[in-house]
Design a protein around this motif. Structure first.
Motif, PDB file in Angstrom:
ATOM      1  N   GLU A  58       0.816  -1.221   0.000  1.00 46.04           N
ATOM      2  CA  GLU A  58       0.000   0.000   0.000  1.00 46.04           C
ATOM      3  C   GLU A  58       0.844   1.263   0.000  1.00 46.04           C
ATOM      4  O   GLU A  58       0.531   2.238  -0.677  1.00 46.04           O
ATOM      5  CB  GLU A  58      -0.931   0.003   1.206  1.00 46.04           C
ATOM      6  CG  GLU A  58      -1.900   1.167   1.205  1.00 46.04           C
ATOM      7  CD  GLU A  58      -2.873   1.095   2.366  1.00 46.04           C
ATOM      8  OE1 GLU A  58      -3.177   2.162   2.918  1.00 46.04           O
ATOM      9  OE2 GLU A  58      -3.315  -0.010   2.706  1.00 46.04           O
ATOM     10  N   THR A  59       1.926   1.248   0.749  1.00 41.70           N
ATOM     11  CA  THR A  59       2.729   2.461   0.906  1.00 41.70           C
ATOM     12  C   THR A  59       4.023   2.445   0.103  1.00 41.70           C
ATOM     13  O   THR A  59       4.621   3.493  -0.119  1.00 41.70           O
ATOM     14  CB  THR A  59       3.109   2.667   2.382  1.00 41.70           C
ATOM     15  OG1 THR A  59       3.949   1.584   2.796  1.00 41.70           O
ATOM     16  CG2 THR A  59       1.878   2.756   3.268  1.00 41.70           C
ATOM     17  N   VAL A  61       6.689   1.181   1.289  1.00 39.20           N
ATOM     18  CA  VAL A  61       7.775   1.133   2.264  1.00 39.20           C
ATOM     19  C   VAL A  61       8.546  -0.169   2.070  1.00 39.20           C
ATOM     20  O   VAL A  61       7.966  -1.245   1.953  1.00 39.20           O
ATOM     21  CB  VAL A  61       7.235   1.226   3.709  1.00 39.20           C
ATOM     22  CG1 VAL A  61       8.337   0.942   4.710  1.00 39.20           C
ATOM     23  CG2 VAL A  61       6.625   2.592   3.953  1.00 39.20           C
ATOM     24  N   GLU A  73       5.140   3.533  -7.859  1.00 38.54           N
ATOM     25  CA  GLU A  73       4.576   4.867  -8.021  1.00 38.54           C
ATOM     26  C   GLU A  73       3.706   4.957  -9.273  1.00 38.54           C
ATOM     27  O   GLU A  73       2.698   5.656  -9.281  1.00 38.54           O
ATOM     28  CB  GLU A  73       5.707   5.904  -8.070  1.00 38.54           C
ATOM     29  CG  GLU A  73       6.359   6.075  -6.700  1.00 38.54           C
ATOM     30  CD  GLU A  73       7.649   6.851  -6.737  1.00 38.54           C
ATOM     31  OE1 GLU A  73       8.153   7.193  -7.842  1.00 38.54           O
ATOM     32  OE2 GLU A  73       8.181   7.123  -5.639  1.00 38.54           O
ATOM     33  N   GLN A  76       0.129   3.861  -8.630  1.00 33.07           N
ATOM     34  CA  GLN A  76      -0.669   4.718  -7.742  1.00 33.07           C
ATOM     35  C   GLN A  76      -1.712   5.492  -8.496  1.00 33.07           C
ATOM     36  O   GLN A  76      -1.753   5.929  -9.478  1.00 33.07           O
ATOM     37  CB  GLN A  76       0.222   5.666  -6.961  1.00 33.07           C
ATOM     38  CG  GLN A  76       1.169   4.980  -6.050  1.00 33.07           C
ATOM     39  CD  GLN A  76       0.463   4.325  -4.867  1.00 33.07           C
ATOM     40  OE1 GLN A  76      -0.521   4.842  -4.373  1.00 33.07           O
ATOM     41  NE2 GLN A  76       0.940   3.194  -4.437  1.00 33.07           N
TER      42      GLN A  76
END
Length: 76
Positions: A58-59, A61, A73, A76
């Motif tokens: 999700e992030t 990280v 990215e 997204q």
């Protein structure tokens, strides 16, 4: 978290566990091999270990490689 399952777990079950981790918890392990799975006989459960290459989907990280970050990215 139990004893290493590397010598006793099938390739199919290994892949199922990593897919469950990704689908159910949103974490891609990125080192998805049997050497990173243990088994606790008392609990009757497998445990995935060694998350140093893991990615939180999700992030993003944990994305250390530039091409992996760019791919995340773009989605997204």
């Amino acid at each position: 978290c139990g004893a290493r399952a590397e010598d006793s777990i099938s390739e199919k079950r290994t892949q199922e566990l990593y897919q469950e981790l990704e689908d159910g918890y949103g974490v891609r392990h990125d080192d998805p091999f049997a050497r990173n799975i243990t088994y606790d006989a008392r609990k009757g459960r497998f445990c995935v270990i060694d998350f140093e290459y893991a990615i939180i989907l999700e992030t993003g990280v944990g994305l250390k490689q530039p091409e992996a970050r760019r791919d995340h990215e773009r989605k997204q």
